[in-house]
Write an enzyme that holds these catalytic residues in place. Structure first.
Site, PDB file in Angstrom:
ATOM      1  N   GLN A 162       0.844  -1.193   0.000  1.00 29.14           N
ATOM      2  CA  GLN A 162       0.000   0.000   0.000  1.00 29.14           C
ATOM      3  C   GLN A 162       0.886   1.253   0.000  1.00 29.14           C
ATOM      4  OE1 GLN A 162      -3.365  -0.041  -0.088  1.00 29.14           O
ATOM      5  NE2 GLN A 162      -3.487  -2.270  -0.013  1.00 29.14           N
ATOM      6  N   HIS A 164       1.249 -17.590  -0.423  1.00 29.54           N
ATOM      7  CA  HIS A 164       0.942 -16.608   0.614  1.00 29.54           C
ATOM      8  C   HIS A 164       0.597 -17.270   1.950  1.00 29.54           C
ATOM      9  CE1 HIS A 164       0.802 -13.525  -2.521  1.00 29.54           C
ATOM     10  NE2 HIS A 164       0.732 -12.613  -1.565  1.00 29.54           N
ATOM     11  N   ASP A 194      -6.214 -12.357  -4.704  1.00 31.75           N
ATOM     12  CA  ASP A 194      -5.434 -11.124  -4.531  1.00 31.75           C
ATOM     13  C   ASP A 194      -4.583 -10.899  -5.777  1.00 31.75           C
ATOM     14  OD1 ASP A 194      -4.473  -8.803  -3.405  1.00 31.75           O
ATOM     15  OD2 ASP A 194      -3.155  -9.778  -1.966  1.00 31.75           O
TER      16      ASP A 194
END
Length: 339
Positions: free
Chosen positions: A146, A277, A300
């Protein structure tokens, strides 16, 4: 009439092995065990297809996908429609276009695209569901990919009058947190899920603000303690964003957000099921704790999904590169999947 026979049919309560599926007029009209097409009505002979050694599953609904085949949700033009057109070849029939933290202008643009794609769907495209904002209100320490410059305080968003006047808009990162909520309000029907970190100042109030307006709050990119996570669930949060990833690990004396999610029936948990992940054994543990009905497999996926290893693409304006197992920022930070 189309008859698909010999595959393993994945049904809500079992796997039919082998099975036969009959489609007529674009609808499934029959499911039966075995490989025999049986007696078929109609004036024309059915089209028969053998699928031995294959699975036939319902179309996937992916509530967390950033892009595919080189297209990112925050790209300009018709990115959302382009993603919708590409997803069916991967088995995805509905999806929530997912954004990373971005400026209000970028958020407005992508939500306009979401609205347009929902109102004028492509004839063979995946259905566009309300967007998932993996938003500006996450913990900087757990931000992952992010953009740090776009992260904002929930408290500042809810109380803009207590902050300094609006800064000069000399770049996209120079904006007030309250502008983000204005964009969410303006496009309310097209905002489905909002990810946030509940431990941030004003986090619980923002959960209440979002849920009171019909949005689905998901907990993620968070360092929340167990007690903070329980308080967030009490405030209305009902989802966890990619459980285990970008949150404190489960510990026997500090269960944290993971522990609160695993024990709470009301909360559905996303799991990135790319085999990298989250370890498969951990996935099985989460499913055992929550039962299949409260776990959502997600990809994702980034714009690198479907591209060769070594390819580059954009994630909210950041350059990412496809590795063997996932997507990465230039400095090596994990930046989503290539599933």
């Amino acid at each position: 009439m189309i008859v698909l026979s010999g595959a393993e049919l994945v049904l809500p309560d079992r796997i039919l092995t082998p099975g036969t599926l009959v489609i007529d007029g674009g609808r499934i009209v029959d499911l039966r065990p075995g490989t025999s097409p049986g007696r078929m009505g109609g004036s024309h002979p059915p089209s028969l297809f053998a699928f031995h050694g294959h699975y036939i599953v319902p179309g996937f609904i992916d509530v967390h996908v950033h892009g595919i085949d080189g297209v990112d949700t925050l790209d300009s033009g018709d990115a959302i429609a382009a993603i919708a057109a590409r997803l069916p070849r991967y088995g995805v029939t509905s999806f929530c276009p997912t954004t990373v933290a971005c400026s209000p202008d970028a958020l407005r643009a992508v939500l306009r695209q979401v609205r347009h794609a929902r109102e004028t769907p492509g004839p063979r495209a995946a259905r566009v569901l309300p967007a998932h904002l993996e938003s500006n209100f996450v913990n900087p320490e757990f931000r992952g990919a992010q953009p740090l410059s776009c992260l904002r305080s929930p408290q500042a968003a809810l109380n803009p009058a207590s902050k300094l006047p609006r800064p000069a808009r000399d770049n996209d990162d120079c904006f007030l947190a309250s502008e983000l909520l204005s964009e969410i309000e303006a496009a309310a029907p097209d905002v489905g899920i909002v990810t946030l970190a509940p431990e941030l100042e004003g986090g619980l109030d923002l959960i209440r603000w979002l849920t009171s307006r019909g949005h689905h709050v998901s907990l993620g990119h968070s360092g929340a303690s167990y007690d903070e996570a329980v308080a967030a669930i009490a405030a209305g949060a009902r989802q966890a964003t990619h459980l285990f990833n970008r949150m404190r690990p489960l510990a026997h004396r500090a269960p944290g957000l993971v522990g609160a999610v695993l024990e709470t029936e009301e909360v559905a948990a996303e799991l990135i099921c790319d085999g990298f992940h989250v370890h498969p054994a951990t996935i099985r543990t989460a499913i055992a704790a929550k039962r299949p009905s409260r776990v959502m497999a997600i990809t994702d996926a980034t714009a690198l999904a479907g591209l060769p290893v070594g390819s580059s693409a954009s994630l909210g304006g950041q350059t990412i590169t496809a590795g063997e197992t996932a997507a990465y920022l230039p400095e090596g930070t994990l930046a989503g999947s290539v599933a």
